[in-house]
Design an enzyme around this catalytic site. Structure first.
Site, PDB file in Angstrom:
ATOM      1  N   CYS A   2       0.811  -1.224   0.000  1.00  0.00           N
ATOM      2  CA  CYS A   2       0.000   0.000   0.000  1.00  0.00           C
ATOM      3  C   CYS A   2       0.840   1.267   0.000  1.00  0.00           C
ATOM      4  CB  CYS A   2      -0.945   0.003   1.206  1.00  0.00           C
ATOM      5  SG  CYS A   2      -2.193  -1.307   1.136  1.00  0.00           S
ATOM      6  N   ALA A   3       2.085   1.191   0.455  1.00  0.00           N
ATOM      7  CA  ALA A   3       2.955   2.366   0.468  1.00  0.00           C
ATOM      8  C   ALA A   3       3.593   2.641  -0.889  1.00  0.00           C
ATOM      9  CB  ALA A   3       4.060   2.199   1.519  1.00  0.00           C
TER      10      ALA A   3
END
Length: 366
Positions: A144-145
Protein backbone atom coordinates in the site's frame (compact mmCIF):
# COMPACT_ATOMS: atom_id res chain seq x y z
CA UNK A 1 11.34 20.13 -6.80
CA UNK A 2 8.85 18.36 -9.03
CA UNK A 3 5.23 18.85 -10.08
CA UNK A 4 2.34 16.41 -10.29
CA UNK A 5 0.82 17.34 -13.65
CA UNK A 6 -1.72 14.64 -14.51
CA UNK A 7 -3.08 11.30 -13.29
CA UNK A 8 -4.76 8.78 -15.58
CA UNK A 9 -6.50 5.55 -14.67
CA UNK A 10 -7.73 2.36 -16.32
CA UNK A 11 -10.73 0.78 -14.62
CA UNK A 12 -11.01 -3.02 -14.58
CA UNK A 13 -14.18 -4.00 -16.42
CA UNK A 14 -15.87 -6.12 -13.73
CA UNK A 15 -17.58 -3.85 -11.20
CA UNK A 16 -19.36 -5.36 -8.21
CA UNK A 17 -21.27 -3.77 -5.37
CA UNK A 18 -20.43 -4.80 -1.84
CA UNK A 19 -23.63 -6.83 -1.49
CA UNK A 20 -22.47 -9.20 -4.22
CA UNK A 21 -19.08 -9.64 -2.59
CA UNK A 22 -20.81 -10.42 0.72
CA UNK A 23 -22.71 -13.22 -1.01
CA UNK A 24 -19.45 -14.45 -2.56
CA UNK A 25 -17.63 -14.43 0.78
CA UNK A 26 -20.47 -16.26 2.53
CA UNK A 27 -20.39 -18.97 -0.12
CA UNK A 28 -16.59 -19.29 0.15
CA UNK A 29 -16.22 -19.15 3.94
CA UNK A 30 -19.46 -20.32 5.55
CA UNK A 31 -18.07 -23.80 6.28
CA UNK A 32 -14.92 -22.35 7.82
CA UNK A 33 -16.33 -19.91 10.39
CA UNK A 34 -19.15 -20.69 12.82
CA UNK A 35 -19.78 -16.96 13.28
CA UNK A 36 -19.69 -16.15 9.57
CA UNK A 37 -22.70 -13.79 9.70
CA UNK A 38 -21.04 -11.69 12.39
CA UNK A 39 -17.75 -11.58 10.48
CA UNK A 40 -19.50 -10.57 7.26
CA UNK A 41 -20.54 -7.31 8.95
CA UNK A 42 -17.00 -6.11 8.17
CA UNK A 43 -18.06 -5.92 4.50
CA UNK A 44 -20.98 -3.64 5.32
CA UNK A 45 -19.12 -1.53 7.91
CA UNK A 46 -15.97 -0.97 5.84
CA UNK A 47 -17.10 2.16 4.02
CA UNK A 48 -17.04 0.50 0.58
CA UNK A 49 -20.00 0.48 -1.83
CA UNK A 50 -18.42 -0.95 -4.97
CA UNK A 51 -15.14 -2.29 -6.32
CA UNK A 52 -13.62 -3.26 -9.66
CA UNK A 53 -11.99 -6.60 -10.48
CA UNK A 54 -9.96 -7.99 -13.37
CA UNK A 55 -12.11 -11.12 -13.69
CA UNK A 56 -15.78 -12.00 -13.27
CA UNK A 57 -16.95 -13.28 -9.89
CA UNK A 58 -17.27 -16.84 -11.17
CA UNK A 59 -13.54 -16.89 -12.01
CA UNK A 60 -12.64 -16.51 -8.31
CA UNK A 61 -14.86 -19.46 -7.35
CA UNK A 62 -12.62 -21.76 -9.34
CA UNK A 63 -9.23 -23.09 -8.28
CA UNK A 64 -6.26 -21.58 -10.15
CA UNK A 65 -2.56 -22.32 -9.89
CA UNK A 66 -0.02 -19.64 -9.07
CA UNK A 67 1.08 -19.78 -12.72
CA UNK A 68 -2.47 -19.21 -14.00
CA UNK A 69 -3.00 -16.26 -11.67
CA UNK A 70 0.30 -14.70 -12.60
CA UNK A 71 -0.34 -15.12 -16.32
CA UNK A 72 -3.60 -13.22 -15.89
CA UNK A 73 -1.74 -10.56 -13.92
CA UNK A 74 0.70 -10.01 -16.79
CA UNK A 75 -2.08 -10.02 -19.40
CA UNK A 76 -4.19 -7.37 -17.63
CA UNK A 77 -1.27 -5.34 -16.29
CA UNK A 78 0.28 -4.81 -19.72
CA UNK A 79 -2.93 -3.85 -21.50
CA UNK A 80 -4.46 -1.73 -18.78
CA UNK A 81 -1.13 -0.27 -17.77
CA UNK A 82 -0.66 0.97 -21.34
CA UNK A 83 -4.19 2.40 -21.27
CA UNK A 84 -3.47 4.28 -18.03
CA UNK A 85 -0.30 5.75 -19.55
CA UNK A 86 -2.21 6.99 -22.61
CA UNK A 87 -4.99 8.41 -20.43
CA UNK A 88 -2.49 10.18 -18.19
CA UNK A 89 -0.71 11.82 -21.13
CA UNK A 90 -3.87 12.86 -23.00
CA UNK A 91 -6.47 13.76 -20.35
CA UNK A 92 -8.12 16.94 -21.63
CA UNK A 93 -9.19 17.87 -18.11
CA UNK A 94 -5.55 18.32 -17.11
CA UNK A 95 -3.77 18.96 -20.42
CA UNK A 96 -4.63 21.30 -23.32
CA UNK A 97 -2.90 18.89 -25.68
CA UNK A 98 -1.46 15.40 -25.35
CA UNK A 99 2.09 14.91 -24.10
CA UNK A 100 3.91 12.56 -26.50
CA UNK A 101 5.06 9.24 -25.05
CA UNK A 102 8.39 9.84 -26.80
CA UNK A 103 9.35 12.67 -24.40
CA UNK A 104 9.16 10.53 -21.24
CA UNK A 105 12.58 10.09 -19.65
CA UNK A 106 11.87 7.47 -16.98
CA UNK A 107 9.17 5.09 -15.76
CA UNK A 108 8.81 4.00 -12.15
CA UNK A 109 6.69 0.85 -12.18
CA UNK A 110 5.03 -0.09 -8.87
CA UNK A 111 3.34 -3.38 -7.95
CA UNK A 112 3.14 -6.10 -5.30
CA UNK A 113 0.50 -8.45 -6.71
CA UNK A 114 2.23 -10.17 -9.62
CA UNK A 115 5.67 -11.07 -10.93
CA UNK A 116 7.17 -10.48 -14.37
CA UNK A 117 10.68 -10.44 -15.83
CA UNK A 118 11.02 -8.60 -18.16
CA UNK A 119 8.95 -6.30 -15.96
CA UNK A 120 5.56 -4.89 -16.98
CA UNK A 121 7.05 -1.52 -17.93
CA UNK A 122 9.34 -3.20 -20.46
CA UNK A 123 6.38 -4.97 -22.05
CA UNK A 124 4.44 -1.70 -22.23
CA UNK A 125 7.41 -0.09 -23.98
CA UNK A 126 6.88 -2.63 -26.75
CA UNK A 127 3.28 -1.42 -27.16
CA UNK A 128 3.71 2.34 -26.87
CA UNK A 129 6.37 4.43 -28.71
CA UNK A 130 8.69 5.18 -25.79
CA UNK A 131 12.21 6.14 -26.80
CA UNK A 132 14.78 3.38 -26.39
CA UNK A 133 16.75 5.41 -23.82
CA UNK A 134 13.82 5.68 -21.38
CA UNK A 135 15.02 4.57 -17.96
CA UNK A 136 13.01 1.83 -16.23
CA UNK A 137 12.83 1.55 -12.46
CA UNK A 138 10.51 -1.31 -11.39
CA UNK A 139 9.77 -1.38 -7.64
CA UNK A 140 8.15 -4.45 -6.09
CA UNK A 141 6.97 -5.31 -2.58
CA UNK A 142 6.03 -1.99 -0.96
CA UNK A 143 2.32 -2.85 -0.93
CA UNK A 144 0.00 0.00 0.00
CA UNK A 145 2.95 2.37 0.47
CA UNK A 146 4.18 1.80 -3.09
CA UNK A 147 2.29 4.60 -4.85
CA UNK A 148 3.58 7.27 -2.48
CA UNK A 149 7.06 5.73 -2.57
CA UNK A 150 7.01 5.83 -6.37
CA UNK A 151 6.14 9.53 -6.25
CA UNK A 152 9.00 10.10 -3.78
CA UNK A 153 11.52 8.37 -6.02
CA UNK A 154 10.22 10.30 -9.05
CA UNK A 155 10.56 13.53 -7.07
CA UNK A 156 14.18 12.68 -6.26
CA UNK A 157 14.86 11.82 -9.90
CA UNK A 158 13.37 15.11 -11.09
CA UNK A 159 15.31 17.03 -8.43
CA UNK A 160 18.51 15.60 -9.90
CA UNK A 161 17.39 16.00 -13.53
CA UNK A 162 15.33 19.18 -13.64
CA UNK A 163 14.28 18.78 -17.29
CA UNK A 164 12.95 15.26 -16.72
CA UNK A 165 9.42 14.08 -17.49
CA UNK A 166 8.68 10.96 -15.48
CA UNK A 167 5.81 8.47 -15.17
CA UNK A 168 4.81 6.65 -12.00
CA UNK A 169 2.73 3.66 -13.10
CA UNK A 170 1.08 1.53 -10.42
CA UNK A 171 -0.75 -1.71 -11.21
CA UNK A 172 -2.34 -3.81 -8.47
CA UNK A 173 -4.60 -6.76 -9.25
CA UNK A 174 -5.22 -7.78 -5.66
CA UNK A 175 -8.12 -10.06 -6.55
CA UNK A 176 -5.83 -12.37 -8.51
CA UNK A 177 -4.06 -13.28 -5.26
CA UNK A 178 -7.30 -14.61 -3.69
CA UNK A 179 -6.79 -18.00 -2.05
CA UNK A 180 -9.82 -20.28 -1.77
CA UNK A 181 -8.07 -22.56 0.73
CA UNK A 182 -7.04 -19.77 3.11
CA UNK A 183 -9.57 -19.81 5.96
CA UNK A 184 -7.79 -17.19 8.06
CA UNK A 185 -9.56 -14.07 9.26
CA UNK A 186 -6.87 -12.05 7.48
CA UNK A 187 -8.04 -13.49 4.17
CA UNK A 188 -11.69 -12.80 5.00
CA UNK A 189 -10.92 -9.18 5.95
CA UNK A 190 -8.73 -8.82 2.88
CA UNK A 191 -11.60 -10.08 0.74
CA UNK A 192 -13.81 -7.33 2.20
CA UNK A 193 -11.31 -4.55 1.38
CA UNK A 194 -9.03 -5.18 -1.56
CA UNK A 195 -9.75 -4.47 -5.21
CA UNK A 196 -7.98 -4.01 -8.54
CA UNK A 197 -6.77 -0.72 -9.93
CA UNK A 198 -4.35 0.85 -12.40
CA UNK A 199 -3.13 4.46 -12.36
CA UNK A 200 -0.35 6.53 -13.90
CA UNK A 201 0.94 9.94 -12.81
CA UNK A 202 3.01 12.39 -14.85
CA UNK A 203 5.73 14.11 -12.80
CA UNK A 204 7.71 17.01 -14.24
CA UNK A 205 10.99 18.50 -13.13
CA UNK A 206 11.23 22.20 -12.40
CA UNK A 207 12.58 23.06 -15.86
CA UNK A 208 10.35 20.56 -17.69
CA UNK A 209 7.08 22.16 -16.65
CA UNK A 210 7.35 25.00 -19.17
CA UNK A 211 7.05 22.50 -22.04
CA UNK A 212 3.94 20.74 -20.66
CA UNK A 213 0.57 22.19 -21.78
CA UNK A 214 -1.25 22.08 -18.43
CA UNK A 215 -4.80 23.40 -18.06
CA UNK A 216 -4.67 23.59 -14.27
CA UNK A 217 -4.43 26.93 -12.50
CA UNK A 218 -2.55 25.41 -9.58
CA UNK A 219 -0.36 22.30 -9.45
CA UNK A 220 0.89 20.37 -6.42
CA UNK A 221 4.64 20.97 -6.23
CA UNK A 222 6.50 18.26 -4.31
CA UNK A 223 8.92 19.96 -1.93
CA UNK A 224 10.18 17.08 0.19
CA UNK A 225 9.65 13.41 0.99
CA UNK A 226 10.29 11.17 3.96
CA UNK A 227 10.42 7.41 4.47
CA UNK A 228 9.88 5.94 7.94
CA UNK A 229 10.50 2.34 8.97
CA UNK A 230 9.33 0.44 12.05
CA UNK A 231 11.83 -2.28 12.90
CA UNK A 232 10.75 -5.82 13.78
CA UNK A 233 7.27 -5.38 12.29
CA UNK A 234 7.23 -7.88 9.44
CA UNK A 235 4.07 -9.49 10.79
CA UNK A 236 1.90 -6.35 10.47
CA UNK A 237 1.12 -6.74 6.78
CA UNK A 238 2.51 -8.38 3.68
CA UNK A 239 2.55 -11.71 1.86
CA UNK A 240 3.24 -15.24 3.01
CA UNK A 241 4.55 -16.77 -0.23
CA UNK A 242 3.66 -20.45 -0.63
CA UNK A 243 3.50 -23.01 -3.44
CA UNK A 244 0.05 -21.80 -4.52
CA UNK A 245 0.87 -18.10 -4.48
CA UNK A 246 0.51 -15.09 -2.20
CA UNK A 247 -1.32 -15.41 1.13
CA UNK A 248 -2.25 -12.17 2.84
CA UNK A 249 -0.83 -11.06 6.19
CA UNK A 250 -3.07 -8.38 7.66
CA UNK A 251 -2.85 -7.53 11.36
CA UNK A 252 -5.95 -6.41 13.24
CA UNK A 253 -3.66 -4.01 15.16
CA UNK A 254 -3.00 -1.70 12.18
CA UNK A 255 -5.43 1.10 13.26
CA UNK A 256 -3.85 1.14 16.73
CA UNK A 257 -0.34 1.21 15.28
CA UNK A 258 -1.33 4.19 13.13
CA UNK A 259 -2.77 6.03 16.13
CA UNK A 260 0.44 5.58 18.15
CA UNK A 261 3.09 5.80 15.44
CA UNK A 262 1.90 8.06 12.64
CA UNK A 263 1.65 11.47 14.30
CA UNK A 264 5.22 11.50 15.72
CA UNK A 265 6.55 10.68 12.25
CA UNK A 266 4.38 13.35 10.61
CA UNK A 267 5.51 15.94 13.15
CA UNK A 268 9.18 15.00 12.68
CA UNK A 269 8.82 15.36 8.91
CA UNK A 270 7.08 18.74 9.14
CA UNK A 271 9.55 20.05 11.73
CA UNK A 272 12.44 19.16 9.43
CA UNK A 273 10.94 21.61 6.93
CA UNK A 274 9.71 24.27 9.37
CA UNK A 275 6.05 23.57 8.64
CA UNK A 276 3.40 23.27 11.34
CA UNK A 277 0.54 20.80 11.23
CA UNK A 278 -1.88 23.75 11.22
CA UNK A 279 -0.46 24.82 7.85
CA UNK A 280 -1.50 21.53 6.23
CA UNK A 281 -4.81 22.18 4.50
CA UNK A 282 -5.08 19.00 2.44
CA UNK A 283 -4.20 15.41 3.33
CA UNK A 284 -4.06 12.99 0.40
CA UNK A 285 -4.06 9.75 2.37
CA UNK A 286 -4.11 6.19 1.12
CA UNK A 287 -7.49 4.92 2.39
CA UNK A 288 -6.57 1.46 3.60
CA UNK A 289 -10.03 1.06 5.13
CA UNK A 290 -12.59 2.94 7.20
CA UNK A 291 -10.86 2.16 10.51
CA UNK A 292 -7.54 3.33 9.09
CA UNK A 293 -9.07 6.60 7.90
CA UNK A 294 -10.61 7.06 11.35
CA UNK A 295 -7.17 6.50 12.87
CA UNK A 296 -5.67 9.12 10.52
CA UNK A 297 -8.38 11.60 11.46
CA UNK A 298 -8.09 11.01 15.19
CA UNK A 299 -4.30 10.89 15.48
CA UNK A 300 -3.68 14.00 13.36
CA UNK A 301 -6.70 15.97 14.58
CA UNK A 302 -8.02 16.39 11.05
CA UNK A 303 -11.46 17.73 10.30
CA UNK A 304 -13.94 15.46 8.54
CA UNK A 305 -13.55 17.37 5.25
CA UNK A 306 -9.79 16.82 5.08
CA UNK A 307 -10.18 13.17 4.14
CA UNK A 308 -13.26 13.41 1.90
CA UNK A 309 -11.41 12.56 -1.35
CA UNK A 310 -9.84 9.52 0.34
CA UNK A 311 -13.25 8.42 1.57
CA UNK A 312 -14.76 8.88 -1.90
CA UNK A 313 -12.07 6.67 -3.45
CA UNK A 314 -12.61 4.01 -0.79
CA UNK A 315 -16.39 4.08 -1.33
CA UNK A 316 -16.16 3.68 -5.10
CA UNK A 317 -13.04 1.55 -5.57
CA UNK A 318 -12.01 -0.10 -2.29
CA UNK A 319 -8.37 -0.57 -1.29
CA UNK A 320 -6.27 -0.98 -4.46
CA UNK A 321 -2.99 -1.19 -2.57
CA UNK A 322 -0.31 1.11 -4.08
CA UNK A 323 -2.65 2.48 -6.74
CA UNK A 324 -5.13 4.00 -4.30
CA UNK A 325 -3.20 7.13 -3.35
CA UNK A 326 -2.89 8.04 -7.06
CA UNK A 327 -6.69 7.86 -7.35
CA UNK A 328 -6.90 10.21 -4.35
CA UNK A 329 -4.51 12.69 -5.96
CA UNK A 330 -6.57 12.54 -9.14
CA UNK A 331 -9.63 13.48 -7.06
CA UNK A 332 -7.78 16.56 -5.81
CA UNK A 333 -6.66 17.56 -9.31
CA UNK A 334 -10.17 16.98 -10.62
CA UNK A 335 -11.88 19.18 -8.02
CA UNK A 336 -9.30 21.98 -8.27
CA UNK A 337 -10.45 23.55 -5.00
CA UNK A 338 -6.88 24.25 -3.91
CA UNK A 339 -5.40 27.73 -3.96
CA UNK A 340 -1.82 28.72 -4.67
CA UNK A 341 0.23 28.69 -1.48
CA UNK A 342 -1.81 26.01 0.27
CA UNK A 343 0.14 23.05 1.62
CA UNK A 344 -0.71 19.38 1.72
CA UNK A 345 0.60 15.96 2.67
CA UNK A 346 0.56 12.79 0.59
CA UNK A 347 0.81 9.71 2.76
CA UNK A 348 0.60 5.93 2.64
CA UNK A 349 1.54 3.03 4.90
CA UNK A 350 2.76 -0.40 3.87
CA UNK A 351 4.61 -3.62 4.69
CA UNK A 352 7.79 -3.24 6.60
CA UNK A 353 5.98 -1.68 8.55
CA UNK A 354 6.65 1.68 6.89
CA UNK A 355 5.26 5.01 5.86
CA UNK A 356 5.98 7.24 2.87
CA UNK A 357 5.12 10.94 3.03
CA UNK A 358 5.45 13.87 0.65
CA UNK A 359 5.08 17.57 1.41
CA UNK A 360 3.41 19.53 -1.40
CA UNK A 361 2.48 23.15 -2.01
CA UNK A 362 0.11 24.31 -4.73
CA UNK A 363 1.74 26.67 -7.17
CA UNK A 364 0.65 28.46 -10.34
CA UNK A 365 2.38 26.93 -13.40
CA UNK A 366 4.93 29.22 -15.03
Amino acid sequence: MAYIVSVGTSLPKNEMDQEKTVEFAKEMFQDSFKDINRLLKSFKNGGIKKRQFAESLDWYKETHTFQEKNEQFIYHAVRQGAEAVVNCLSDEEFLSEAVPVEVIDAIFFISSTGIATPSIDARIMNILPFKESTKRIPIWGLGCAGGAAGLSRAFEYCSAYKTAKVLVLAVELCSLTFQKDDVSKSNLIGTSLFADGIACALIAGEEALVSIPTRLKALPKIEASRSSFMKQSEDVMGWDIRDNGLYVIFSRDIPGIISDWLKPNVMLFLNEHNVSLNEITHFMAHPGGKKILDAYEESLGLGAKALLPSKEVLINHGNMSSVTVLYVIREFLHKQSQKCGEKGLIGALGPGFCSEMLLVEWEEPA
